[in-house]
Design an enzyme around this catalytic site. Structure first.
Site, PDB file in Angstrom:
ATOM      1  N   ASP A 112       0.856  -1.185   0.000  1.00  0.00           N
ATOM      2  CA  ASP A 112       0.000   0.000   0.000  1.00  0.00           C
ATOM      3  C   ASP A 112       0.901   1.247   0.000  1.00  0.00           C
ATOM      4  OD1 ASP A 112      -1.938   1.906   0.326  1.00  0.00           O
ATOM      5  OD2 ASP A 112      -2.715   1.167   2.223  1.00  0.00           O
ATOM      6  N   VAL A 160      -9.021  -4.549   0.445  1.00  0.00           N
ATOM      7  CA  VAL A 160      -9.418  -5.864  -0.074  1.00  0.00           C
ATOM      8  C   VAL A 160      -9.141  -6.961   0.959  1.00  0.00           C
ATOM      9  CG1 VAL A 160      -9.106  -5.224  -2.494  1.00  0.00           C
ATOM     10  CG2 VAL A 160      -7.174  -6.166  -1.236  1.00  0.00           C
TER      11      VAL A 160
END
Ligand code: IMP
Ligand code: MG
Length: 188
Positions: A112, A160
């Protein structure tokens, strides 16, 4: 032999991003790439616990069995129970094997901000003395930053779950990757 019916999609999942078949196909390709790149060497695969364990288990089986592969895990503090990063990571579980002089591939579930893999690269190289450190990530939310040497899939910057990825320690066992319904966060 009777075929097993595919498990139904979990009721908390809004949308499937990657199916089991897509993941397994890509893992086979990554395994073939690693087999070619590390031919004739000993490869040390280090999975980031716990999110990368499903990916790690499939990846090692996708690597040419004639290649010598050492297997280990490292624990890193990261997101806790929430959805946002909490600053500088720390190692919460040391690898068992000696990393000195090894050709290490860090196996991560998702990148990320990149903080976790940048920290681990530095630790394995500078502190543990690995000969080389590369990163193999299943997913990257900002692939243009090229933080993985081997990447499964680029994905949008949304949260997710599945195939090892959790929300509040749930959903890791799903064999696909998906997005949760917003009501899951509202009731958490
Ligand atoms: P980074 O340090 O910001 O790159 O975050 C990477 C870590 O955060 C990964 O090891 C994951 O465990 C966790 N993470 C980041 N995005 C997600 C996500 O969408 N679902 C689940 N975990 C995530
Ligand atoms: Mg993680």
């Amino acid at each position: 032999m009777a075929m097993l019916a595919a498990a139904p999609i979990h009721l908390d999942i809004e949308r499937v991003l990657l199916t089991e078949a897509q993941i397994q196909q890509r893992v086979r390709e990554l395994g073939a790439q690693l087999s070619a790149d590390y031919a004739g060497r000993t490869l040390t695969l280090v999975g980031v616990f716990a999110g990368a364990t499903l990916f790690l288990a499939d990846l090692i089986r996708a690597i040419d069995p004639t290649l010598k592969v050492h297997l280990d895990v490292v624990g890193v503090s990261s997101y806790g129970a929430g959805k946002t990063s909490n600053g500088r990571p720390t190692i919460t579980q040391m690898p068992e094997l000696l990393m000195f002089g090894r050709d290490v591939v860090l196996v991560e579930d998702i990148i990320d901000t990149g903080t976790t893999v940048a920290f681990l690269r530095e630790q394995f190289q500078m502190v543990f003395g690995a000969r080389s450190v590369r990163v193999c990530a299943l997913l990257d939310k900002q692939p243009q930053l090229c933080r993985a040497d081997y990447l499964g899939f680029a994905c949008d910057p949304e949260f997710v779950v599945g195939y090892g990825l959790d929300y509040a320690e749930g959903y890791r066992g799903l064999s696909y990757v998906g997005v949760l319904k917003s009501r899951v966060y509202q009731t958490a």
